[in-house]
Design a protein around this motif. Structure first.
Motif, PDB file in Angstrom:
ATOM      1  N   GLN A  82       0.860  -1.181   0.000  1.00  0.00           N
ATOM      2  CA  GLN A  82       0.000   0.000   0.000  1.00  0.00           C
ATOM      3  C   GLN A  82       0.890   1.222   0.000  1.00  0.00           C
ATOM      4  O   GLN A  82       2.090   1.110  -0.014  1.00  0.00           O
ATOM      5  CB  GLN A  82      -0.964   0.035   1.191  1.00  0.00           C
ATOM      6  CG  GLN A  82      -0.387   0.543   2.488  1.00  0.00           C
ATOM      7  CD  GLN A  82       0.371  -0.501   3.259  1.00  0.00           C
ATOM      8  OE1 GLN A  82       0.002  -1.659   3.241  1.00  0.00           O
ATOM      9  NE2 GLN A  82       1.439  -0.106   3.930  1.00  0.00           N
ATOM     10  N   GLY A  83       0.276   2.413   0.002  1.00  0.00           N
ATOM     11  CA  GLY A  83       1.030   3.656   0.072  1.00  0.00           C
ATOM     12  C   GLY A  83       1.324   4.284  -1.276  1.00  0.00           C
ATOM     13  O   GLY A  83       2.114   5.213  -1.370  1.00  0.00           O
ATOM     14  N   HIS A 128      -4.124   5.745   6.008  1.00  0.00           N
ATOM     15  CA  HIS A 128      -3.584   4.524   6.618  1.00  0.00           C
ATOM     16  C   HIS A 128      -3.875   4.526   8.115  1.00  0.00           C
ATOM     17  O   HIS A 128      -3.565   5.494   8.807  1.00  0.00           O
ATOM     18  CB  HIS A 128      -2.077   4.441   6.398  1.00  0.00           C
ATOM     19  CG  HIS A 128      -1.700   4.234   4.969  1.00  0.00           C
ATOM     20  ND1 HIS A 128      -0.466   3.804   4.597  1.00  0.00           N
ATOM     21  CD2 HIS A 128      -2.399   4.384   3.815  1.00  0.00           C
ATOM     22  CE1 HIS A 128      -0.409   3.691   3.282  1.00  0.00           C
ATOM     23  NE2 HIS A 128      -1.583   4.058   2.793  1.00  0.00           N
ATOM     24  N   VAL A 170      -2.391  -3.184   7.432  1.00  0.00           N
ATOM     25  CA  VAL A 170      -2.726  -1.760   7.489  1.00  0.00           C
ATOM     26  C   VAL A 170      -4.165  -1.596   7.010  1.00  0.00           C
ATOM     27  O   VAL A 170      -4.568  -2.148   5.990  1.00  0.00           O
ATOM     28  CB  VAL A 170      -1.773  -0.924   6.610  1.00  0.00           C
ATOM     29  CG1 VAL A 170      -2.212   0.535   6.548  1.00  0.00           C
ATOM     30  CG2 VAL A 170      -0.341  -1.027   7.126  1.00  0.00           C
ATOM     31  N   LEU A 172      -7.174   0.664   5.516  1.00  0.00           N
ATOM     32  CA  LEU A 172      -7.242   1.742   4.536  1.00  0.00           C
ATOM     33  C   LEU A 172      -8.675   2.245   4.419  1.00  0.00           C
ATOM     34  O   LEU A 172      -9.617   1.454   4.433  1.00  0.00           O
ATOM     35  CB  LEU A 172      -6.780   1.230   3.169  1.00  0.00           C
ATOM     36  CG  LEU A 172      -5.437   0.498   3.127  1.00  0.00           C
ATOM     37  CD1 LEU A 172      -5.249  -0.211   1.795  1.00  0.00           C
ATOM     38  CD2 LEU A 172      -4.294   1.450   3.413  1.00  0.00           C
TER      39      LEU A 172
END
Length: 187
Positions: A82-83, A128, A170, A172
């Motif tokens: 992710q990110g 996040h 994480v 989201l």
């Protein structure tokens, strides 16, 4: 190389750049779900001055405490979990029911804007969140003295917010409005 080896730390940062934000900087491309061939990533890292062999890359991925990266089952492809800040990359994280409370780590200088506007993804695709305050505190600590916000995820989901969970745990979501945030006391 050890996890604290400066060369490995810099290679990890270069991987994040290539797999999340700017694949062209290393001459690689990502598919719609963020995957690129491992060999292409190794060449891209070499171009950026961070040569790794496959064993070192595998050790970096396996030793990453935040499990930022995933390698495909056949070992041929790699991506960030992710990110991403790239248009055209949308990981297929399935919707999931979050814990009643989630946490977000930040720093004091951002708090006023967050309490006014809520949590926004900024340059990333999602906000996040973490399931534990300690993880949120560690995230906030990267940029200064950490501040941890508690998110009323149950109420937010009841209002229609969709939560997703990445492979590394994480949480989201698209946005957390200020009325679903509370400052967690320090400690």
């Amino acid at each position: 190389m050890t996890p604290k080896d400066p060369a490995l730390v810099q290679a990890s940062k270069a991987m994040a750049l290539l797999l999340r934000h700017d694949p062209a900087a290393g001459g690689i491309s990502l598919d719609a779900e963020g995957w690129t061939p491992v060999e292409a990533l190794l060449r891209g890292l070499q171009r950026l001055g961070h040569p790794l062999d496959r064993a070192a890359l595998d050790a970096l991925v396996a030793g990453d405490a935040k499990t930022r990266y995933a390698v495909s089952a056949d070992g041929a492809r790699i991506r960030a979990n992710q990110g991403h800040s790239l248009d055209g990359v949308a990981l297929a994280h399935r919707a999931a029911v979050p814990p009643a409370v989630l946490y977000h780590g930040t720093v004091a200088r951002c708090l006023e804007a967050i309490l006014r506007e809520g949590l926004r993804p900024m340059a990333r695709h999602h906000v996040h969140l973490s399931a534990e305050p300690a993880t949120a505190r560690a995230v906030g600590q990267r940029r200064g003295t950490p501040v941890v916000l508690q998110v009323d995820a149950a109420a937010l989901q009841a209002e229609g917010a969709v939560f997703r969970r990445s492979e590394n745990g994480v949480w989201l979501c698209d946005h957390v409005p200020p009325h679903r945030l509370a400052l967690l006391p320090a400690g």
